[in-house]
Design an enzyme around this catalytic site. Structure first.
Site, PDB file in Angstrom:
ATOM      1  N   ASN A  90      22.776  17.050 -17.415  1.00 57.36           N
ATOM      2  CA  ASN A  90      22.984  17.742 -18.690  1.00 57.36           C
ATOM      3  C   ASN A  90      23.762  16.840 -19.631  1.00 57.36           C
ATOM      4  O   ASN A  90      24.400  15.889 -19.213  1.00 57.36           O
ATOM      5  CB  ASN A  90      23.841  19.003 -18.478  1.00 57.36           C
ATOM      6  CG  ASN A  90      23.151  20.018 -17.619  1.00 57.36           C
ATOM      7  OD1 ASN A  90      23.241  19.957 -16.405  1.00 57.36           O
ATOM      8  ND2 ASN A  90      22.458  20.946 -18.231  1.00 57.36           N
ATOM      9  N   HIS A 123      20.770  24.485 -23.958  1.00 61.60           N
ATOM     10  CA  HIS A 123      21.036  23.816 -22.671  1.00 61.60           C
ATOM     11  C   HIS A 123      20.262  22.491 -22.693  1.00 61.60           C
ATOM     12  O   HIS A 123      19.049  22.472 -22.458  1.00 61.60           O
ATOM     13  CB  HIS A 123      20.547  24.757 -21.567  1.00 61.60           C
ATOM     14  CG  HIS A 123      20.663  24.271 -20.172  1.00 61.60           C
ATOM     15  ND1 HIS A 123      21.659  24.686 -19.304  1.00 61.60           N
ATOM     16  CD2 HIS A 123      19.895  23.431 -19.441  1.00 61.60           C
ATOM     17  CE1 HIS A 123      21.483  24.128 -18.119  1.00 61.60           C
ATOM     18  NE2 HIS A 123      20.413  23.358 -18.171  1.00 61.60           N
ATOM     19  N   CYS A 164      17.458  19.116 -12.400  1.00 63.41           N
ATOM     20  CA  CYS A 164      16.819  20.178 -11.618  1.00 63.41           C
ATOM     21  C   CYS A 164      15.991  19.556 -10.507  1.00 63.41           C
ATOM     22  O   CYS A 164      15.131  18.720 -10.777  1.00 63.41           O
ATOM     23  CB  CYS A 164      15.936  21.032 -12.529  1.00 63.41           C
ATOM     24  SG  CYS A 164      14.988  22.256 -11.606  1.00 63.41           S
TER      25      CYS A 164
HETATM   26  P1  HMG Z   1      10.129  32.405  -1.982  1.00 65.37           P
HETATM   27  O1  HMG Z   1       9.966  31.486  -0.824  1.00 65.37           O
HETATM   28  O2  HMG Z   1       8.917  32.746  -2.792  1.00 65.37           O
HETATM   29  O3  HMG Z   1      10.902  33.747  -1.590  1.00 65.37           O
HETATM   30  O4  HMG Z   1      11.220  31.799  -2.940  1.00 65.37           O
HETATM   31  P2  HMG Z   1      10.610  34.914  -0.614  1.00 65.37           P
HETATM   32  O5  HMG Z   1      11.049  36.170  -1.302  1.00 65.37           O
HETATM   33  O6  HMG Z   1       9.211  34.826  -0.077  1.00 65.37           O
HETATM   34  O7  HMG Z   1      11.636  34.606   0.604  1.00 65.37           O
HETATM   35  C1  HMG Z   1      11.492  33.459   1.417  1.00 65.37           C
HETATM   36  C2  HMG Z   1      12.790  33.205   2.163  1.00 65.37           C
HETATM   37  O8  HMG Z   1      13.849  32.953   1.240  1.00 65.37           O
HETATM   38  C3  HMG Z   1      13.250  34.405   2.999  1.00 65.37           C
HETATM   39  O9  HMG Z   1      13.952  33.876   4.115  1.00 65.37           O
HETATM   40  C4  HMG Z   1      14.237  35.085   2.101  1.00 65.37           C
HETATM   41  O10 HMG Z   1      15.196  35.839   2.803  1.00 65.37           O
HETATM   42  C5  HMG Z   1      14.897  33.901   1.421  1.00 65.37           C
HETATM   43  P3  HMG Z   1      13.237  33.678   5.554  1.00 65.37           P
HETATM   44  O11 HMG Z   1      12.751  35.050   5.906  1.00 65.37           O
HETATM   45  O12 HMG Z   1      12.114  32.694   5.320  1.00 65.37           O
HETATM   46  O13 HMG Z   1      14.350  33.140   6.403  1.00 65.37           O
HETATM   47  N1  HMG Z   1      15.458  34.248   0.114  1.00 65.37           N
HETATM   48  C6  HMG Z   1      16.759  34.153  -0.186  1.00 65.37           C
HETATM   49  N2  HMG Z   1      17.830  33.731   0.517  1.00 65.37           N
HETATM   50  C7  HMG Z   1      19.018  33.788  -0.095  1.00 65.37           C
HETATM   51  N3  HMG Z   1      19.198  34.210  -1.372  1.00 65.37           N
HETATM   52  C8  HMG Z   1      18.152  34.622  -2.102  1.00 65.37           C
HETATM   53  C9  HMG Z   1      16.867  34.605  -1.501  1.00 65.37           C
HETATM   54  N4  HMG Z   1      15.650  34.963  -1.953  1.00 65.37           N
HETATM   55  C10 HMG Z   1      14.804  34.754  -0.936  1.00 65.37           C
HETATM   56  N5  HMG Z   1      18.342  35.032  -3.368  1.00 65.37           N
HETATM   57  C11 HMG Z   1      12.942  31.954  -4.588  1.00 65.37           C
HETATM   58  C12 HMG Z   1      11.545  32.409  -4.160  1.00 65.37           C
HETATM   59  C13 HMG Z   1      13.121  32.384  -6.040  1.00 65.37           C
HETATM   60  C14 HMG Z   1      13.975  32.617  -3.717  1.00 65.37           C
HETATM   61  C15 HMG Z   1      13.001  30.412  -4.441  1.00 65.37           C
HETATM   62  O14 HMG Z   1      11.934  29.841  -5.124  1.00 65.37           O
HETATM   63  C16 HMG Z   1      14.281  29.817  -4.956  1.00 65.37           C
HETATM   64  O15 HMG Z   1      15.350  30.025  -4.385  1.00 65.37           O
HETATM   65  N6  HMG Z   1      14.201  29.035  -6.069  1.00 65.37           N
HETATM   66  C17 HMG Z   1      15.385  28.491  -6.710  1.00 65.37           C
HETATM   67  C18 HMG Z   1      15.107  27.139  -7.263  1.00 65.37           C
HETATM   68  C19 HMG Z   1      16.298  26.661  -8.034  1.00 65.37           C
HETATM   69  O16 HMG Z   1      17.429  27.050  -7.789  1.00 65.37           O
HETATM   70  N7  HMG Z   1      16.027  25.746  -9.009  1.00 65.37           N
HETATM   71  C20 HMG Z   1      17.064  25.162  -9.815  1.00 65.37           C
HETATM   72  C21 HMG Z   1      17.686  26.116 -10.781  1.00 65.37           C
HETATM   73  S1  HMG Z   1      16.746  26.332 -12.280  1.00 65.37           S
HETATM   74  C22 HMG Z   1      17.234  25.017 -13.293  1.00 65.37           C
HETATM   75  O17 HMG Z   1      17.897  24.104 -12.852  1.00 65.37           O
HETATM   76  C23 HMG Z   1      16.882  25.072 -14.747  1.00 65.37           C
HETATM   77  C24 HMG Z   1      18.077  25.460 -15.620  1.00 65.37           C
HETATM   78  O18 HMG Z   1      19.157  24.552 -15.449  1.00 65.37           O
HETATM   79  C25 HMG Z   1      17.679  25.462 -17.116  1.00 65.37           C
HETATM   80  C26 HMG Z   1      16.976  24.167 -17.560  1.00 65.37           C
HETATM   81  O19 HMG Z   1      17.523  23.059 -17.370  1.00 65.37           O
HETATM   82  O20 HMG Z   1      15.883  24.315 -18.116  1.00 65.37           O
HETATM   83  C27 HMG Z   1      18.578  26.877 -15.308  1.00 65.37           C
HETATM   84 MG    MG Z   2      19.347  22.608 -16.386  1.00 69.37          MG
END
Ligand code: HMG
Ligand code: MG
Length: 309
Positions: free
Chosen positions: A250, A208, A241
């Site tokens: 990408n 990736h 990201c």
């Molecule tokens: P957190 O704040 O630690 O989670 O986030 P939590 O469990 O304490 O929950 C906090 C709130 O989030 C709660 O809601 C949960 O219900 C909600 P509230 O009570 O405050 O209203 N929540 C959710 N809602 C919907 N769907 C869920 C979910 N989980 C919790 N699944 C968490 C932890 C992992 C959820 C957060 O950090 C997060 O969503 N991170 C995602 C970040 C992201 O998407 N980054 C980009 C993708 S990675 C990338 O691009 C790299 C990649 O391309 C490869 C590369 O290039 O290297 C893949």
């Molecule tokens: Mg990526």
């Protein structure tokens, strides 16, 4: 008779990795047309969206509606990112074909991106992977920052190997290696795979690449030489990201397909149709995209149109 060309698999991540970094929210209808247009190009895997917290990635808050809205093409696998069991429930409810869990080879990046240490993230993924597999769904495990981290600098291949092993131990089906900030040079790719030799063969990985510094195609070419046969791309070079400062899109899928086919492999993907999808999303975003193949194809079309007038 000549032997059939060896296949290289491409996963399109534009609707997820591409759009997640866009500040302007793209409307649902446009996203549906975008995914359908990508499926028409012959791609067999499309990462459509993420079931993450909408507070963390507002652009992808419509994940359910998007997966429900698209007309699915048979033979295409539609996948999504899932960070925890809450995400898995949402993904299962709309019938994804595959999921991806995601962590990093850098503690700081894991913390900033998913608010967990590497060990905590893998512990959260274990029941996710188990339940997904019981439901007959394939599980990808992303390792980000395989070359460098935007916060910690250079990352050693041994750190990547250790995280890959942790993900394999919880049962992921494939390891996807992310150069999240697009710093890799071909010799870094060689060093990465040398460091993985006792854990993962190049052909068992997905690569990736991000193209922040214009080196992604050179790295893909080196990876092909080493035996990698599965790459991610984002049409037009869209993306980045939101939790990796300075990371841009990408490697463009149409640039990857062009490289891979010119090296004698087959992808089954039409560059012309990919470019049509790229033009469509560029128009929706109101800006041009960085892909040079897309620019060249658009010039050729303009010349062709001028000749036929
Ligand atoms: P957190 O704040 O630690 O989670 O986030 P939590 O469990 O304490 O929950 C906090 C709130 O989030 C709660 O809601 C949960 O219900 C909600 P509230 O009570 O405050 O209203 N929540 C959710 N809602 C919907 N769907 C869920 C979910 N989980 C919790 N699944 C968490 C932890 C992992 C959820 C957060 O950090 C997060 O969503 N991170 C995602 C970040 C992201 O998407 N980054 C980009 C993708 S990675 C990338 O691009 C790299 C990649 O391309 C490869 C590369 O290039 O290297 C893949
Ligand atoms: Mg990526």
């Amino acid at each position: 008779m000549s032997a059939p060309r060896q296949e290289v698999h491409i996963t399109e991540v534009g609707p997820r990795d591409g759009l997640q970094n866009e500040k302007t929210i793209v409307d649902l209808e446009t996203k549906i047309r975008f995914v359908e247009s990508l499926a028409a190009s012959g791609l067999r895997s499309i990462e459509v969206t993420s079931f993450v917290s909408p507070k963390w990635v507002p652009q992808l808050a419509d994940a359910e509606a998007l997966l429900r809205g698209i007309k699915r093409t048979s033979g295409v696998s539609y996948s999504a990112l899932v960070p925890n069991e809450q995400g898995l429930e949402r993904a299962l409810a709309v019938g994804v074909d595959a999921i991806a869990v995601f962590t990093a080879a850098s503690e700081t990046f894991a913390q900033r991106n998913i608010n967990a240490t590497i060990a905590q993230s893998v512990a959260k993924f274990a029941p996710v992977a188990q339940r997904a597999k019981a439901a007959g769904i394939r599980v990808r495990g992303y390792v980000s920052c395989v070359i460098a981290c935007p916060f910690e600098g250079a990352v050693q291949p041994i750190a990547v190997r250790d995280v890959a092993r942790m993900l394999l131990d919880i049962g992921v089906d494939e390891i996807d290696l992310g150069d999240t900030i697009g710093v890799a040079l071909p010799h870094d790719i060689e060093r990465l795979y040398a460091g993985l030799h006792d854990t993962l063969a190049p052909e068992a990985t997905v690569l990736h690449l991000h193209d922040t510094r214009g080196t992604a195609i050179a790295c893909a070419s080196k990876a092909l030489e080493l035996g990698v046969r599965h790459f991610d791309g984002s049409v037009g070079g869209l993306g980045g990201c939101p939790y990796a400062p300075g990371a841009s899109g990408n490697v463009a899928t149409e640039e990857l397909v062009t490289l891979v086919e010119q090296c004698g492999y087959s992808t089954g993907v039409s560059v012309a149709q990919l470019c049509a999808a790229g033009r469509m999303i560029a128009a929706a975003l109101g800006r041009s995209l960085p892909s040079r193949v897309l620019a060249a194809e658009s010039c050729q079309r303009a010349d062709g149109n001028a000749e036929s007038r």
